[in-house]
Write an enzyme that holds these catalytic residues in place. Structure first.
Site, short mmCIF file in Angstrom:
data_model
loop_
_atom_site.label_atom_id
_atom_site.label_comp_id
_atom_site.label_asym_id
_atom_site.label_seq_id
_atom_site.Cartn_x
_atom_site.Cartn_y
_atom_site.Cartn_z
N ASN A 8 10.55 -38.84 8.46
CA ASN A 8 9.26 -38.54 9.07
C ASN A 8 8.25 -38.36 7.95
O ASN A 8 8.30 -37.36 7.23
CB ASN A 8 9.40 -37.26 9.91
CG ASN A 8 8.08 -36.75 10.45
OD1 ASN A 8 7.06 -37.44 10.38
ND2 ASN A 8 8.10 -35.54 10.98
N TRP A 9 7.34 -39.32 7.82
CA TRP A 9 6.36 -39.24 6.73
C TRP A 9 5.24 -38.25 7.04
O TRP A 9 4.42 -37.97 6.20
CB TRP A 9 5.78 -40.64 6.45
CG TRP A 9 6.66 -41.48 5.57
CD1 TRP A 9 7.97 -41.27 5.25
CD2 TRP A 9 6.27 -42.68 4.87
NE1 TRP A 9 8.43 -42.26 4.41
CE2 TRP A 9 7.41 -43.14 4.16
CE3 TRP A 9 5.09 -43.42 4.78
CZ2 TRP A 9 7.38 -44.29 3.36
CZ3 TRP A 9 5.06 -44.57 4.00
CH2 TRP A 9 6.20 -45.00 3.29
N LYS A 10 5.16 -37.79 8.28
CA LYS A 10 4.08 -36.88 8.69
C LYS A 10 2.72 -37.51 8.33
O LYS A 10 2.59 -38.72 8.41
CB LYS A 10 4.27 -35.50 8.07
CG LYS A 10 5.69 -34.97 8.32
CD LYS A 10 5.85 -33.54 7.95
CE LYS A 10 7.30 -33.12 8.19
NZ LYS A 10 7.53 -31.71 7.92
N HIS A 92 8.11 -32.50 17.80
CA HIS A 92 8.30 -31.92 16.47
C HIS A 92 7.66 -30.53 16.45
O HIS A 92 6.63 -30.31 17.09
CB HIS A 92 7.67 -32.82 15.41
CG HIS A 92 8.03 -32.41 14.01
ND1 HIS A 92 7.42 -31.36 13.37
CD2 HIS A 92 8.96 -32.88 13.15
CE1 HIS A 92 7.96 -31.21 12.17
NE2 HIS A 92 8.89 -32.11 12.01
N GLU A 94 5.86 -29.10 14.39
CA GLU A 94 4.46 -29.08 13.96
C GLU A 94 3.54 -29.43 15.11
O GLU A 94 2.41 -28.97 15.19
CB GLU A 94 4.28 -30.01 12.75
CG GLU A 94 4.89 -29.38 11.50
CD GLU A 94 5.33 -30.34 10.43
OE1 GLU A 94 4.92 -31.52 10.45
OE2 GLU A 94 6.12 -29.91 9.56
N GLU A 162 16.02 -28.81 14.38
CA GLU A 162 15.26 -28.49 13.18
C GLU A 162 14.80 -27.04 13.23
O GLU A 162 13.77 -26.74 13.85
CB GLU A 162 14.03 -29.40 13.08
CG GLU A 162 14.35 -30.87 13.03
CD GLU A 162 13.22 -31.64 12.37
OE1 GLU A 162 13.50 -32.27 11.34
OE2 GLU A 162 12.08 -31.59 12.86
N GLY A 168 10.54 -27.92 5.23
CA GLY A 168 9.66 -27.92 4.06
C GLY A 168 9.76 -26.68 3.20
O GLY A 168 8.91 -26.44 2.34
N SER A 207 14.80 -29.46 5.26
CA SER A 207 15.13 -29.41 3.84
C SER A 207 16.41 -30.16 3.48
O SER A 207 17.18 -29.72 2.61
CB SER A 207 15.21 -27.94 3.37
OG SER A 207 13.94 -27.32 3.50
C1 PEP Z 1 10.72 -32.29 9.31
O1 PEP Z 1 9.59 -31.86 9.34
O2 PEP Z 1 11.15 -32.98 10.27
C2 PEP Z 1 11.56 -31.97 8.17
C3 PEP Z 1 12.86 -31.94 8.36
O3 PEP Z 1 10.94 -31.69 6.98
P1 PEP Z 1 11.64 -31.41 5.56
O4 PEP Z 1 12.77 -32.37 5.40
O5 PEP Z 1 10.56 -31.62 4.56
O6 PEP Z 1 12.13 -29.99 5.62
#
Ligand code: PEP
Length: 247
Positions: A8-10, A92, A94, A162, A168, A207
């Site tokens: 996921n590049w966000k 997600h 976010e 998640e 992050g 992460s």
């Molecule tokens: C995400 O936001 O889906 C995610 C897993 O981010 P990260 O790998 O940077 O923790």
């Protein structure tokens, strides 16, 4: 089941970042797992064109619940499919936080995605306060019940666990905690959609890096990862693809 490494590049990446796609596909021409990147909507069509003929699939990061209409700034599942996407992330954390998306809205988006022929990657996860209060299974059980379409099949649904506090931050749950949650999710999903649940990919996200991927992928009922930061660079995401291919 074929496992899935999804990135996921966000809100990151302009056309220049497509060089990462070329590098990834060159390094991993035939991985033993599915490989998916979800760039910003502006790059879906370009990334799909760049990935044509490779093992890489392309997805969206969100979609509207309606197929078309007066919804300025929004994008429908059909539009993503038309641009070359095969999947879309919905719910997600976010989006649940920044846009106050509810389980009912996530469910409607997942149904729209499946109706448009996309795989719905439904995200769920507890906050740190919820975990500290011992409510993890309660929270994700409720999210799963409320966000996953009842008519889902192994081919149309992926569930990503998640933990919000692991996204992050460089922090992850323990291997035992991931194992508990994923076993719980498989059981709850089986109760909801029946035998199809056995083939639904359950991803861990939060992460994941090349250095911790192998131990996470060894956990029962972890069928891949949803990766944020480490999906932006071909070398990092490729390391995760390699670990999943070897799992
Ligand atoms: C995400 O936001 O889906 C995610 C897993 O981010 P990260 O790998 O940077 O923790």
């Amino acid at each position: 089941m074929r496992k899935l490494a999804a990135g996921n590049w966000k809100m990151n990446g302009t056309a220049a970042a497509l060089s990462e796609v070329a590098a990834l596909c060159t390094a991993h021409p035939a991985p033993a797992c599915d490989m998916l990147l979800c760039p910003p909507a502006t790059l879906v069509a370009q990334m799909a064109a760049a990935a044509k003929g490779t093992a890489l699939q392309v997805g969206g990061q969100d979609c509207h619940a309606k197929a078309s209409g007066a919804h300025t700034g929004d994008i429908s599942a059909l539009m993503l499919q038309d641009a070359g996407a095969t999947a879309v992330i919905v719910g997600h954390s976010e989006r649940r936080t920044d846009h106050a998306e509810t389980d009912a809205q996530v469910l409607a988006k997942a149904e729209a995605a499946q109706a448009a022929g996309l795989v719905a990657i439904v995200c769920i996860g507890e906050t740190e306060a919820e975990r500290d209060a011992g409510r993890t299974l309660d929270v994700i059980g409720t999210q799963l019940a409320g966000s996953v379409p009842a008519a889902s099949t192994a081919a149309t649904l992926v569930v990503a666990y998640e933990p919000v506090w692991a996204i992050g931050t460089g922090r992850t749950p323990t291997i035992a905690e991931i194992a508990d949650v994923h076993a719980f999710l498989r059981a709850r999903l089986t109760a909801k959609i029946g035998a199809e649940a056995a083939g639904v990919r359950l991803l861990y996200g939060g992460s994941v890096k090349p250095s911790n991927a192998a131990e996470i992928f060894a956990v029962p009922h972890v069928d891949g990862a949803l990766v944020g930061g480490a999906s932006l660079k071909a070398a990092d995401f490729g390391g995760i693809v390699a670990a999943l291919s070897a799992a």
